[in-house]
Design a protein around this motif. Structure first.
Motif, PDB file in Angstrom:
ATOM      1  N   ASP A  42       0.797  -1.096   0.159  1.00 36.56           N
ATOM      2  CA  ASP A  42       0.190  -0.276   0.010  1.00 36.56           C
ATOM      3  C   ASP A  42       0.922   1.362   0.011  1.00 36.56           C
ATOM      4  N   LYS A  43       2.052   1.112  -0.547  1.00 31.42           N
ATOM      5  CA  LYS A  43       2.841   2.435  -0.532  1.00 31.42           C
ATOM      6  C   LYS A  43       2.778   3.122  -2.179  1.00 31.42           C
ATOM      7  N   ILE A  44       2.317   4.226  -2.119  1.00 26.78           N
ATOM      8  CA  ILE A  44       2.253   4.976  -3.450  1.00 26.78           C
ATOM      9  C   ILE A  44       3.537   5.617  -3.814  1.00 26.78           C
ATOM     10  N   LYS A  45       3.987   5.538  -5.075  1.00 29.28           N
ATOM     11  CA  LYS A  45       4.840   6.361  -5.438  1.00 29.28           C
ATOM     12  C   LYS A  45       4.731   6.830  -7.041  1.00 29.28           C
ATOM     13  N   PHE A  46       5.028   8.061  -7.023  1.00 29.99           N
ATOM     14  CA  PHE A  46       4.714   8.728  -8.476  1.00 29.99           C
ATOM     15  C   PHE A  46       5.825   8.604  -9.534  1.00 29.99           C
ATOM     16  N   GLY A  47       5.699   8.729 -10.626  1.00 30.59           N
ATOM     17  CA  GLY A  47       6.593   8.868 -11.758  1.00 30.59           C
ATOM     18  C   GLY A  47       6.203  10.051 -12.534  1.00 30.59           C
ATOM     19  N   ILE A  48       7.099  10.806 -13.246  1.00 25.37           N
ATOM     20  CA  ILE A  48       6.943  11.764 -14.036  1.00 25.37           C
ATOM     21  C   ILE A  48       7.316  11.453 -15.571  1.00 25.37           C
ATOM     22  N   GLY A  49       6.710  11.647 -16.724  1.00 18.00           N
ATOM     23  CA  GLY A  49       7.101  11.625 -18.092  1.00 18.00           C
ATOM     24  C   GLY A  49       7.164  12.705 -18.914  1.00 18.00           C
ATOM     25  N   LYS A  50       7.873  13.231 -19.670  1.00 14.68           N
ATOM     26  CA  LYS A  50       7.892  14.271 -20.419  1.00 14.68           C
ATOM     27  C   LYS A  50       8.288  13.935 -21.761  1.00 14.68           C
ATOM     28  N   ASP A  51       7.394  14.075 -22.813  1.00 13.03           N
ATOM     29  CA  ASP A  51       7.811  13.959 -24.192  1.00 13.03           C
ATOM     30  C   ASP A  51       6.869  14.866 -25.205  1.00 13.03           C
ATOM     31  N   SER A  52       7.160  14.729 -26.338  1.00  9.54           N
ATOM     32  CA  SER A  52       6.558  15.731 -27.302  1.00  9.54           C
ATOM     33  C   SER A  52       4.991  14.727 -27.595  1.00  9.54           C
ATOM     34  N   ASN A  53       5.059  13.332 -27.466  1.00 14.69           N
ATOM     35  CA  ASN A  53       3.795  12.606 -27.633  1.00 14.69           C
ATOM     36  C   ASN A  53       3.347  12.174 -26.422  1.00 14.69           C
ATOM     37  N   ILE A  54       2.204  12.473 -26.176  1.00 14.22           N
ATOM     38  CA  ILE A  54       1.617  12.285 -24.838  1.00 14.22           C
ATOM     39  C   ILE A  54       1.540  10.852 -24.458  1.00 14.22           C
ATOM     40  N   ASN A  55       1.514  10.008 -25.509  1.00 13.32           N
ATOM     41  CA  ASN A  55       1.619   8.580 -25.185  1.00 13.32           C
ATOM     42  C   ASN A  55       2.701   8.155 -24.741  1.00 13.32           C
ATOM     43  N   LEU A  56       3.828   8.662 -25.334  1.00 13.03           N
ATOM     44  CA  LEU A  56       5.246   8.249 -24.764  1.00 13.03           C
ATOM     45  C   LEU A  56       5.534   8.981 -23.382  1.00 13.03           C
ATOM     46  N   ALA A  57       4.945  10.254 -23.267  1.00 15.35           N
ATOM     47  CA  ALA A  57       5.118  10.697 -21.867  1.00 15.35           C
ATOM     48  C   ALA A  57       4.467   9.950 -20.790  1.00 15.35           C
ATOM     49  N   SER A  58       3.310   9.446 -21.017  1.00 14.59           N
ATOM     50  CA  SER A  58       2.557   8.500 -20.028  1.00 14.59           C
ATOM     51  C   SER A  58       3.452   7.169 -19.782  1.00 14.59           C
ATOM     52  N   ILE A  59       3.864   6.588 -20.784  1.00 14.40           N
ATOM     53  CA  ILE A  59       4.960   5.293 -20.628  1.00 14.40           C
ATOM     54  C   ILE A  59       6.001   5.627 -19.940  1.00 14.40           C
ATOM     55  N   ARG A  60       6.824   6.929 -20.094  1.00 12.60           N
ATOM     56  CA  ARG A  60       8.084   7.290 -19.515  1.00 12.60           C
ATOM     57  C   ARG A  60       7.407   7.569 -17.952  1.00 12.60           C
ATOM     58  N   ALA A  61       6.380   8.096 -17.623  1.00  6.63           N
ATOM     59  CA  ALA A  61       5.923   8.243 -16.283  1.00  6.63           C
ATOM     60  C   ALA A  61       5.650   6.984 -15.494  1.00  6.63           C
ATOM     61  N   LEU A  62       5.066   5.861 -16.313  1.00  7.17           N
ATOM     62  CA  LEU A  62       4.666   4.713 -15.741  1.00  7.17           C
ATOM     63  C   LEU A  62       6.187   3.940 -15.407  1.00  7.17           C
ATOM     64  N   ILE A  63       6.950   3.946 -16.201  1.00  5.69           N
ATOM     65  CA  ILE A  63       8.453   3.405 -16.073  1.00  5.69           C
ATOM     66  C   ILE A  63       9.315   4.265 -14.881  1.00  5.69           C
ATOM     67  N   CYS A  64       9.097   5.533 -14.798  1.00  2.00           N
ATOM     68  CA  CYS A  64       9.570   6.174 -13.700  1.00  2.00           C
ATOM     69  C   CYS A  64       9.106   5.694 -12.427  1.00  2.00           C
ATOM     70  N   ALA A  65       7.693   5.600 -12.292  1.00  2.00           N
ATOM     71  CA  ALA A  65       7.214   5.051 -11.158  1.00  2.00           C
ATOM     72  C   ALA A  65       7.648   3.646 -10.698  1.00  2.00           C
ATOM     73  N   ILE A  66       7.417   2.931 -11.697  1.00  2.00           N
ATOM     74  CA  ILE A  66       7.952   1.518 -11.490  1.00  2.00           C
ATOM     75  C   ILE A  66       9.471   1.462 -10.957  1.00  2.00           C
ATOM     76  N   ASN A  67      10.460   2.089 -11.506  1.00  2.00           N
ATOM     77  CA  ASN A  67      11.938   2.182 -11.063  1.00  2.00           C
ATOM     78  C   ASN A  67      11.875   2.765  -9.652  1.00  2.00           C
ATOM     79  N   ARG A  68      11.034   3.807  -9.340  1.00  2.00           N
ATOM     80  CA  ARG A  68      11.187   4.232  -7.959  1.00  2.00           C
ATOM     81  C   ARG A  68      10.589   3.129  -7.017  1.00  2.00           C
ATOM     82  N   HIS A  69       9.847   2.409  -7.285  1.00  2.00           N
ATOM     83  CA  HIS A  69       9.287   1.371  -6.425  1.00  2.00           C
ATOM     84  C   HIS A  69      10.361   0.402  -6.344  1.00  2.00           C
ATOM     85  N   MET A  70      11.078   0.204  -7.326  1.00  2.00           N
ATOM     86  CA  MET A  70      11.831  -1.105  -7.040  1.00  2.00           C
ATOM     87  C   MET A  70      13.475  -0.825  -7.052  1.00  2.00           C
ATOM     88  N   LYS A  71      13.634   0.438  -6.627  1.00  2.00           N
ATOM     89  CA  LYS A  71      15.071   0.901  -6.252  1.00  2.00           C
ATOM     90  C   LYS A  71      15.279   0.556  -4.737  1.00  2.00           C
TER      91      LYS A  71
END
Length: 557
Positions: A528-557
């Motif tokens: 039940d721990k929440i962590k956020f990720g942020i993604g930035k890109d000229s393409n909104i889909n890619l920005a969203s995927i990058r945000a998801l990956i960022c959040a996953i990495n922050r959970h796993m580190k």
């Protein structure tokens, strides 16, 4: 220390006092005494060059009456007065004020100094206080009155022979607050009788708190009593000149205005003997903050501070009202949050009135910028940090993300004990969300909408991607009702702990053709721990995927 060494200041017997029910509706007549009263209190008095620069500042600010010196006291004061007149430095609507004691030689020298001036106030004074009569002059009341009347008569004689177009007399019973009220009235009546003012040619009676000796309400009582009891009130401009020995010079002046004072003498930032004179800028800004025109140009406070500090070699305190470096700065987290919300609300609407918590005026009204409002140290809160990231760098963090980012910054300030500037805050933010050592990274990404009918709720999106996971290249494929869901389904085969997506927000940055999209994703794991990720890109889909990956990495580190 023994408080028994001091006696209580006597109150004024004032029946039906009116000033508590009065309101201030307009600015007083202002008279700056920076060039004389302020100058004499400086450790290093101003030279002619600095006095000239200060004079032009006062003129630029709109002061119509300026006490320029005590020309009979020194050659420098005399020469500066002549310089103003001979070099035509005075505006047509300006009046210089010169100070003199009630002695013939000094009065004669004073009139020599103002020869050729269009309009001048000759300010004569003598001390009237009970204490000074007893220990300094050793004279009775009659002798003190004689000094004042003799001085006024001499000024009247010299005025008749002078080529100054218009001479106004100002008389001050110096140490008025230490003088018995009935005697202060008696000596002022004698001066008025000798001068013979009219409604068209008024006399200025200045009632100085040469030493602040009482609470400001008592001073107001003294002023109201005097205004009620002076004869030919219509021929008298009642002036006040407060000092700040008790720290209430501004309050005493404002209450004196309620009590009937027409005119105010003081200095910029309260420079003066001991704890200082009245700070006229504070009174002017107080009027402004109540919707009253102060009739002074004070919209560039930084310029006023710069000239003042250069000329006086004094520093304006960081917490000085309206002008201090820190007065539009909030360190408290709750203050920062309230300011941010207030500014957001104010900027949304076409508001008639300025209303932002903790900011009595809009800083931009006096040439200040919003950037200095929020500064971050260990006492700061999440709202202030979010304000800086949004207003300085364009990141509008989701509300639920504020605690996470706030804790991130506070960990640094707790450790260092130092304040962080906006760039330092952004560097920490950037390192955490954009520059971490990644467990999962994206190399290639492609999404295909299988059903292009946007009205179909069962639309399918297929994602194919190449990722690097724990140092190894992996190819994934997933399908879902959107790119994020499809990507999540595609990485299920990887050794990633289970998570649930609970927050998603996005917005554009910069605007225009080269605008970037920013996405924020919050993931919650089995603990039940929440962590956020942020993604930035000229393409909104890619920005969203990058945000998801960022959040996953922050959970796993």
């Amino acid at each position: 220390m023994s408080y028994k060494n001091y006696k209580k200041f006597e109150s004024v017997e004032l029946v039906n006092r009116m000033w508590p029910s009065n309101t201030i509706t307009k600015a007083p007549i202002w008279c700056s005494v920076d060039l004389r009263d302020g100058n004499q209190s400086l450790p290093i008095p101003m030279n002619v060059e600095k006095k000239t620069k200060m004079f032009y500042l006062l003129k630029e600010m709109g002061f119509k009456e300026i006490e320029v010196g005590f020309p009979s006291a020194s050659k420098a004061e005399f020469d500066f007065t002549r310089k103003l007149i001979e070099e035509n430095m005075l505006g047509d609507d300006m009046t210089i004020q010169v100070l003199t004691q009630a002695r013939e030689g000094l009065i004669e020298k004073t009139f020599q100094a103002i020869e050729g001036c269009k309009k001048a106030i000759v300010h004569v004074y003598n001390s009237t206080s009970t204490l000074q009569r007893k220990v300094v002059f050793k004279k009775d009341k009659k002798a003190i009155i004689d000094i004042a009347v003799k001085g006024v008569k001499l000024i009247k004689e010299f005025a008749k022979k002078s080529n100054v177009e218009d001479i106004v007399l100002e008389y001050s019973p110096e140490s008025f607050t230490g003088t018995e009220l009935d005697f202060a009235l008696e000596i002022c009546e004698a001066v008025i009788k000798a001068w013979k003012p009219t409604e068209q040619n008024k006399i200025i009676i200045n009632l100085p708190a040469t030493v602040e000796m009482s609470m400001p309400n008592v001073y107001a009582d003294q002023i109201e009593w005097f205004c009620k009891n002076i004869s030919c009130r219509e021929c008298v401009t009642v002036s006040v000149h407060t000092h700040n020995d008790r720290g209430t010079g501004v309050a005493a002046t404002e209450l004196a205005m309620l009590a009937g004072a027409d005119r105010v003498e003081g200095t910029l930032f309260g420079n003066g003997e001991r704890t200082g004179n009245l700070d006229m800028l504070t009174v002017a800004m107080n009027l402004y903050s109540q919707g009253i025109d102060p009739e002074l140009k004070i919209d560039d406070i930084n310029h006023i501070i710069s000239v003042y500090e250069e000329c006086t070699m004094l520093k304006v305190h960081e917490r000085h009202p309206y002008a201090g470096e820190l007065v539009y700065t909030a360190f408290s987290g709750s203050h920062q949050d309230a300011i941010k919300k207030g500014l957001d609300e104010y900027n949304k609407k076409d508001n008639e009135y300025w209303e932002v918590p903790y900011l009595p005026i809009n800083p931009s009204d006096i040439g200040r910028e919003y950037e200095a409002i929020i500064r971050i140290n260990s006492q700061s809160g999440k709202g202030g940090i979010a304000y800086i990231l949004e207003n300085e760098y364009g990141y509008r963090l989701p509300k639920k993300m504020h605690p996470e980012v706030g804790k991130l910054i506070q960990n640094v300030t707790d450790k260092t004990g130092k304040e962080l500037n906006p760039q330092e805050i952004y560097n920490i933010f950037e390192k955490e969300y954009f520059e971490q050592d990644t467990i999962l990274s994206l190399n290639k990404f492609e999404s295909i909408i299988e059903d292009k009918n946007t009205n179909n709720k069962d639309v399918k999106v297929t994602v194919t991607a190449e990722v690097t996971f724990k140092g190894k290249t992996k190819h994934i494929k997933g399908t879902g009702n959107g790119p994020i869901a499809a990507f999540v389904n595609g990485i299920r085969e990887l050794d990633i702990e289970p998570f649930k997506l609970v927050e998603y927000e996005e917005h554009s940055m910069n605007g225009g053709a080269d605008a970037h999209a920013v996405a924020y994703i919050g993931l919650i794991n089995e603990d039940d721990k929440i962590k956020f990720g942020i993604g930035k890109d000229s393409n909104i889909n890619l920005a969203s995927i990058r945000a998801l990956i960022c959040a996953i990495n922050r959970h796993m580190k």
